[in-house]
Design an enzyme around this catalytic site. Structure first.
Site: not given
Ligand code: NOJ
Ligand code: NOJ
Length: 618
Positions: A151, A207, A210-211, A433
């Site tokens: 992750w 960030d 999560e990227e 979402e």
């Molecule tokens: C899962 C993350 O929650 C999401 O924010 C991200 O865009 C995708 N993985 C792709 O990296």
């Molecule tokens: C993906 C989002 O980008 C992230 O901000 C969030 O924490 C997770 N999904 C879970 O909702």
């Protein structure tokens, strides 16, 4: 008759619909915006509660106090608890609870706090509680066990957001006579998170999306807020947070670096190949909104010229990337995603980001009305011109017709973002979402808890129901030079979660006079064969700045990927110590680290765990 009413009351909805040339809306869409918000707000509150264990209707099997991101178990699997989502959701619930006093909400909030006392102690791939590193883990399984898959970690916004959510409830407890619970249950958990923020804020991390691994505006803005209100909360429970006091202005100083003169570049210290225009910044502004602050640029208040300019830049960046936005006039709101280059689920608008665009404007309206004037500057002029074409720089008092025109334009504009959400919300009111960029159908995770929470906070802002101040107005002095800082935190498991009879708080055990405590110095320093790293400093134990008397560190844990030099030195409790690392070559030549000197204060609480400093060679 129904249609006539509609014409009168929903001109915004209708004009945006007709501009897009879409078909006549279905019957349930003919509710006015006000009616939609009222009914959707109930759906949203139920939607949040359904996703919280153990008794939420969509979270059977989740532990008590677990806030699921979504009940969705596949495509995507969001059946986890994210520290960020949970913190923001509980912050919204505390805001609801302060108004409604509903006891079921209070139970949920208390369960969350009790659960997080335990969660902080769960070792995970980011680390453990002993040096705080484990607090930066982004998500856990629904039974609170560690998630061990790959992750984007750590994510350093989590501890700050959790602290803010808990402080909000802690302040409510204090205001309602429950000092014991605030002091003995809430504070020990908050204290760990504040120490984490003070220690790690200057290290990069992932960030909120999560990227991107770098420095994220949202993380830094949330960190500043947490340290400021954390210090005040500590005092109210008879404690102090010296690391908060020492670091808050350093964090504020760093926060300024994201402003590029036109907008917030949401990710810095990374080359992610994007413009940096990102809903990250809008969500940050609503998170740091302080009803007692003015239109302050330094703390990026919603009504500040910078954040209004940024609002336009970010929202405009989505106008041409989604076909649901085509044909919408530049004076009207559009569907907003995370950032225009996004490809997650092919890159669509999100409910929570579109709602955040509205919420920033409602917050700004509150601030304009409270200030009794609006000042349009060169920085904010383009924002104003888009919604009020004759706008010009100047200050307009609330008695002027221009003030009335400007505030009414902002209200109409804010409502137009909510009307977009209304248009793409199915008749059940369920908020996923995302909604598809071409057809507007809900997509990705169903029933996203954060989407519902975003609806609740938008509604409150629109109704002028504002949270208490967090102290922004007296925490907005930016130092003239930024210090990279980073204090050393102390961490201890919070064990008291008995809400029925919170015991009296444990007091620190003062160290006896003249005692000393082993402080561990860890420094990441790349060395070549024959070189050694020492720590030198102001006290006799560190050689009183004499390099020949500096303390040699050990390279026994040194690896190429983690060039760690480490050692422990006994220092007098309570002492203030300056230090630096030095490098000695095989010939004995000494190289000092660059200025300034580093500093630490040795704890005088002998019940706390032994301190460690984690530094990187400068
Ligand atoms: C899962 C993350 O929650 C999401 O924010 C991200 O865009 C995708 N993985 C792709 O990296
Ligand atoms: C993906 C989002 O980008 C992230 O901000 C969030 O924490 C997770 N999904 C879970 O909702």
């Amino acid at each position: 008759m129904l249609f006539k009413n509609l014409l009168l009351q929903t001109s915004i909805v209708l004009s945006s619909l007709s501009e897009q040339g879409h078909a006549i809306p279905t019957l349930e869409k003919r509710a006015t915006l006000d009616q939609f918000i009222t009914s959707e707000n109930t759906v949203a509150l139920n939607g949040v509660l359904a996703n919280i264990g153990p008794s939420g209707s969509k979270s059977q099997g989740a532990a008590s106090g677990v806030v699921l991101a979504s009940p969705s178990k596949s495509n995507p699997d969001y059946y986890y608890t994210w520290t960020r989502d949970a913190g923001l959701v509980i912050k919204a619930l505390v805001e609801q609870f302060s108004v409604s006093k509903a006891t079921n909400l209070q139970t949920v909030i208390q369960n969350y706090i009790s659960a997080n006392a335990k969660l902080q102690t769960i070792s995970n791939p980011s680390g453990s509680l002993s040096n705080g590193a484990g607090l930066g883990e982004p998500k856990f399984n629904a039974d609170f066990s560690a998630f061990t898959g790959a992750w984007g970690r750590p994510q350093r916004d989590g501890p700050a957001l959790r602290a803010t959510a808990m402080i909000a409830y802690g302040n409510w407890l204090l205001a309602n006579g429950n000092t014991a619970a605030a002091t003995s249950i809430v504070w020990p958990i908050v204290k760990n998170d504040l120490n984490y923020v003070a220690q790690y804020w200057n290290q990069t991390g992932f960030d909120l999306w999560e990227e991107v691994q770098g420095s994220s505006f949202f993380t830094i803005a949330a960190s500043h807020r947490a340290l400021v209100e954390g210090s005040a909360f500590a005092k109210k429970v008879g404690q102090s947070c010296s690391v908060c006091d020492a670091q808050a202005s350093n964090v504020l100083c760093f926060l300024q670096k994201f402003w590029n003169g036109q907008y917030i570049d949401s990710n810095i210290n990374v080359n992610e190949g994007r413009t940096g225009k990102d809903a990250n910044s809008i969500i940050s502004s609503i998170h740091v909104f302080d009803p007692a602050a003015g239109c302050d640029d330094a703390t990026f208040q919603p009504c500040s010229p910078r954040m209004l300019a940024n609002h336009k830049q970010v929202t405009d960046s989505f106008r041409s990337v989604y076909s649901v936005n085509s044909g919408i006039a530049s004076s009207s709101g559009v569907a907003i995603g995370r950032y225009s280059e996004d490809v997650y689920y092919t890159g669509n608008p999100w409910y929570l980001t579109t709602l955040a665009a509205a919420e920033q404007l409602y917050d700004a309206l509150y601030q304009f009305n409270k200030a009794g004037s609006i000042t349009i500057t060169d920085v904010s002029l383009a924002f104003w011109k888009a919604i009020y074409s004759s706008a010009a720089t100047g200050t307009y008092a609330s008695s002027s017709t221009t003030f009335k025109s400007l505030t009414s334009a902002v209200k109409t504009y804010a409502d137009s973002y909510v009307a977009i959400v209304q248009k793409y919300t199915p008749s059940s009111g369920a908020l996923a979402e995302q909604f598809e960029k071409s057809g507007g159908q809900p997509t990705s995770a169903a029933d996203l808890t954060w989407s519902y929470a975003a609806f609740l906070t938008m509604t409150n802002a629109r109704n002028n129901v504002v949270p208490p101040s967090w102290g922004a107005a007296s925490a907005n002095k930016v130092p003239s030079t930024c210090s990279s800082g980073g204090a050393t935190g102390t961490y201890a498991a919070a064990t008291n979660t008995n809400w029925a009879s919170p015991s009296t708080p444990s007091t620190p055990t003062p160290c006896s006079a003249g005692s000393s405590i082993a402080v561990t110095f860890n420094v990441l320093a790349k060395t070549v064969y024959g070189e050694n790293i020492y720590v030198s400093g102001s006290t006799s134990e560190l050689g009183s700045w004499d390099p020949t008397k500096a303390v040699l560190l050990s390279a026994s844990q040194y690896t190429n990927s983690k060039p760690l030099w480490s050692g422990s030195v006994k220092l007098s409790t309570g002492a203030s110590v300056s230090y630096k690392y030095i490098r000695k070559s095989s010939s004995g030549a000494v190289t000092w680290e660059s200025d300034p000197n580093r500093s630490l204060t040795v704890s005088s609480d002998c019940s706390a765990s032994a301190p460690t400093v984690n530094d990187t060679w400068r």
